[in-house]
Design a protein around this motif. Structure first.
Motif, PDB file in Angstrom:
ATOM      1  N   PRO A 188       0.805  -1.233   0.000  1.00  9.09           N
ATOM      2  CA  PRO A 188       0.000   0.000   0.000  1.00  9.09           C
ATOM      3  C   PRO A 188       0.832   1.273   0.000  1.00  9.09           C
ATOM      4  O   PRO A 188       0.514   2.225  -0.714  1.00  9.09           O
ATOM      5  CB  PRO A 188      -0.827  -0.135   1.276  1.00  9.09           C
ATOM      6  N   MET A 189       1.909   1.315   0.800  1.00  8.15           N
ATOM      7  CA  MET A 189       2.701   2.528   0.900  1.00  8.15           C
ATOM      8  C   MET A 189       3.291   2.912  -0.455  1.00  8.15           C
ATOM      9  O   MET A 189       3.252   4.083  -0.863  1.00  8.15           O
ATOM     10  CB  MET A 189       3.829   2.356   1.921  1.00  8.15           C
ATOM     11  N   MET A 194      -1.606   8.305   3.361  1.00  8.50           N
ATOM     12  CA  MET A 194      -0.334   7.640   3.626  1.00  8.50           C
ATOM     13  C   MET A 194      -0.010   7.676   5.119  1.00  8.50           C
ATOM     14  O   MET A 194       0.577   6.729   5.661  1.00  8.50           O
ATOM     15  CB  MET A 194       0.778   8.305   2.821  1.00  8.50           C
ATOM     16  N   ALA A 195      -0.402   8.753   5.784  1.00 11.04           N
ATOM     17  CA  ALA A 195      -0.224   8.825   7.240  1.00 11.04           C
ATOM     18  C   ALA A 195      -1.114   7.796   7.927  1.00 11.04           C
ATOM     19  O   ALA A 195      -0.694   7.140   8.892  1.00 11.04           O
ATOM     20  CB  ALA A 195      -0.556  10.232   7.740  1.00 11.04           C
ATOM     21  N   TYR A 196      -2.335   7.640   7.427  1.00  9.15           N
ATOM     22  CA  TYR A 196      -3.242   6.626   7.994  1.00  9.15           C
ATOM     23  C   TYR A 196      -2.678   5.228   7.771  1.00  9.15           C
ATOM     24  O   TYR A 196      -2.767   4.359   8.663  1.00  9.15           O
ATOM     25  CB  TYR A 196      -4.618   6.747   7.345  1.00  9.15           C
ATOM     26  N   ASP A 197      -2.080   5.007   6.604  1.00  4.18           N
ATOM     27  CA  ASP A 197      -1.452   3.720   6.308  1.00  4.18           C
ATOM     28  C   ASP A 197      -0.354   3.414   7.320  1.00  4.18           C
ATOM     29  O   ASP A 197      -0.253   2.298   7.844  1.00  4.18           O
ATOM     30  CB  ASP A 197      -0.871   3.753   4.895  1.00  4.18           C
ATOM     31  N   ARG A 198       0.485   4.405   7.641  1.00 10.27           N
ATOM     32  CA  ARG A 198       1.549   4.221   8.636  1.00 10.27           C
ATOM     33  C   ARG A 198       0.970   4.006  10.038  1.00 10.27           C
ATOM     34  O   ARG A 198       1.515   3.218  10.822  1.00 10.27           O
ATOM     35  CB  ARG A 198       2.471   5.441   8.639  1.00 10.27           C
ATOM     36  N   TYR A 199      -0.132   4.687  10.327  1.00 17.00           N
ATOM     37  CA  TYR A 199      -0.795   4.504  11.628  1.00 17.00           C
ATOM     38  C   TYR A 199      -1.265   3.062  11.802  1.00 17.00           C
ATOM     39  O   TYR A 199      -1.013   2.434  12.845  1.00 17.00           O
ATOM     40  CB  TYR A 199      -1.977   5.467  11.747  1.00 17.00           C
ATOM     41  N   VAL A 200      -1.925   2.523  10.785  1.00 17.15           N
ATOM     42  CA  VAL A 200      -2.427   1.146  10.882  1.00 17.15           C
ATOM     43  C   VAL A 200      -1.258   0.169  10.944  1.00 17.15           C
ATOM     44  O   VAL A 200      -1.286  -0.794  11.727  1.00 17.15           O
ATOM     45  CB  VAL A 200      -3.349   0.820   9.685  1.00 17.15           C
ATOM     46  N   ALA A 201      -0.210   0.406  10.142  1.00 18.93           N
ATOM     47  CA  ALA A 201       0.938  -0.504  10.101  1.00 18.93           C
ATOM     48  C   ALA A 201       1.650  -0.586  11.451  1.00 18.93           C
ATOM     49  O   ALA A 201       2.120  -1.663  11.848  1.00 18.93           O
ATOM     50  CB  ALA A 201       1.917  -0.062   9.028  1.00 18.93           C
ATOM     51  N   PRO A 256      -3.121  -6.167   7.077  1.00 20.83           N
ATOM     52  CA  PRO A 256      -3.504  -6.720   5.765  1.00 20.83           C
ATOM     53  C   PRO A 256      -5.013  -6.704   5.533  1.00 20.83           C
ATOM     54  O   PRO A 256      -5.458  -6.689   4.382  1.00 20.83           O
ATOM     55  CB  PRO A 256      -2.971  -8.164   5.822  1.00 20.83           C
ATOM     56  N   ILE A 257      -5.788  -6.725   6.610  1.00 18.95           N
ATOM     57  CA  ILE A 257      -7.252  -6.718   6.474  1.00 18.95           C
ATOM     58  C   ILE A 257      -7.769  -5.298   6.252  1.00 18.95           C
ATOM     59  O   ILE A 257      -8.627  -5.056   5.396  1.00 18.95           O
ATOM     60  CB  ILE A 257      -7.910  -7.337   7.730  1.00 18.95           C
ATOM     61  N   VAL A 278      -7.153   1.010  -3.713  1.00 18.06           N
ATOM     62  CA  VAL A 278      -7.678   1.517  -4.983  1.00 18.06           C
ATOM     63  C   VAL A 278      -8.815   2.509  -4.737  1.00 18.06           C
ATOM     64  O   VAL A 278      -8.890   3.556  -5.391  1.00 18.06           O
ATOM     65  CB  VAL A 278      -8.148   0.353  -5.873  1.00 18.06           C
ATOM     66  N   GLN A 279      -9.690   2.191  -3.791  1.00 18.86           N
ATOM     67  CA  GLN A 279     -10.801   3.088  -3.479  1.00 18.86           C
ATOM     68  C   GLN A 279     -10.303   4.424  -2.923  1.00 18.86           C
ATOM     69  O   GLN A 279     -10.821   5.486  -3.289  1.00 18.86           O
ATOM     70  CB  GLN A 279     -11.747   2.423  -2.481  1.00 18.86           C
ATOM     71  N   ILE A 280      -9.308   4.365  -2.046  1.00 21.54           N
ATOM     72  CA  ILE A 280      -8.754   5.595  -1.469  1.00 21.54           C
ATOM     73  C   ILE A 280      -8.110   6.455  -2.549  1.00 21.54           C
ATOM     74  O   ILE A 280      -8.346   7.669  -2.629  1.00 21.54           O
ATOM     75  CB  ILE A 280      -7.720   5.254  -0.371  1.00 21.54           C
TER      76      ILE A 280
END
Length: 315
Positions: free
Chosen positions: A58-59, A118-125, A133-134, A142-144
């Protein structure tokens, strides 16, 4: 395209840096070099992200979108500017000016949203690694990305169409920048200023707030990690994004929120930095301390070298 008298003007004239002829050649050379570096850096980053399966995350998916944005933005504004430097005409067609403003607004708005995602992606990671992964799956990515592009492009279209215009055709800038264009209006622009302010709130401050909130939670989680190595690894996954956000938001906030300056040349230099320096720095920042990108670039270079060697041997 704009409100008011559309038939009387077919061309716009840029003042650019014509009041400073001694620096025009230096600015042209610097802009040309930075534009070429921007294209090369972002195209390489997109290529290695596509070709290397280890970067199908994702990143890097969001990072590829970011590189596409930077290429679109710089290519819409700076090649015409460089051509004007060479020709000395400093002109642009009516539709060309509209297109420049549209792409500037669309790409800028979309980039703000992507940086917050991308910040949200790092937060979840970091904060929810087991569920990562879920939560951040391929469909969600793709939706984002699609939502960011559609929202940014639609909003830019609305803002561009509603700009006031009444016949003046000399723009005190080197590109069709919205803050310079509204100064051509000979009618009340208070409604347009409110629209621009609302756009700043929605696409600047709201994403920036989400980024800050994400990193507050990230910092809280990282500080609870016992091992120094674990904390270092967690911070390293965020460092590039933090630097990109700082450069991007620092420049754009200064440009849009600073007091009105009587020195137009200063405003142009700030716009120049935002327009070409920031897109050039993004791939460099993500490549400096990123071992995954380093490894992918080595593979990419070795692959190109091998293909070239096979081609030479074949002939």
């Amino acid at each position: 395209m704009f409100q008011a008298n559309l038939t009387s003007v077919t061309m716009f004239f840029f003042l650019g840096f014509s009041h400073y002829p001694k620096v025009e050649i230096s600015i042209f050379v610097l802009c040309l070099l930075m534009y070429l570096i921007t294209l090369l850096g972002n195209m390489i980053l997109i290529s290695i992200t596509i070709l290397d399966s280890h970067l199908h995350t994702p990143m890097y998916f969001f990072l590829s979108n970011l590189s596409c944005l930077d290429i679109w933005y710089t290519s819409s504004a700076f090649p015409p500017m460089l051509i004007n430097f060479v020709s000395g005409e400093n002109t642009i067609s009516f539709l060309g000016c509209a297109a420049q403003m549209y792409f500037s607004l669309a790409m800028g708005s979309t980039e703000c949203m992507l940086l917050s995602m991308m910040a949200y992606d790092r937060y979840v990671a970091i904060c929810n690694p087991l569920r990562y992964p879920i939560i951040i799956n391929k469909r969600v990515c793709v939706q984002i990305a699609a939502g960011s592009w559609v929202t940014g492009c639609f909003t830019a279209l609305v803002e561009t169409v509603s700009l006031p215009f009444c016949g003046k055709n000399v723009i005190n800038h080197f590109v069709c920048e919205i803050l310079a264009f509204v100064k051509l209006a000979c009618t009340d622009i208070s409604l347009n200023e409110i629209t621009i302010m609302l756009g700043n709130v929605i696409f600047l401050f709201v994403p920036l707030l989400l980024i800050c909130i994400s990193y507050i939670f990230i910092l809280s989680t990282v500080l609870r990690i016992n091992s120094a190595e674990g904390r270092k690894k967690a911070f390293s996954t965020c460092s590039a994004h933090i630097m990109v956000v700082s450069v991007f938001y620092g420049t754009i906030l200064f440009m849009y929120m600073k007091p009105k300056s009587k020195d137009a040349a200063f405003d142009k230099l700030i716009a120049l930095f935002y327009g070409v320096v920031t897109p050039m720095l993004n791939p460099i920042i993500y490549s400096l301390r990123n071992t995954e990108v380093h490894g992918a670039m080595r593979k990419f270079t070795a692959r190109l070298f091998l293909e070239e060697r096979m081609r030479i041997l074949h002939f």
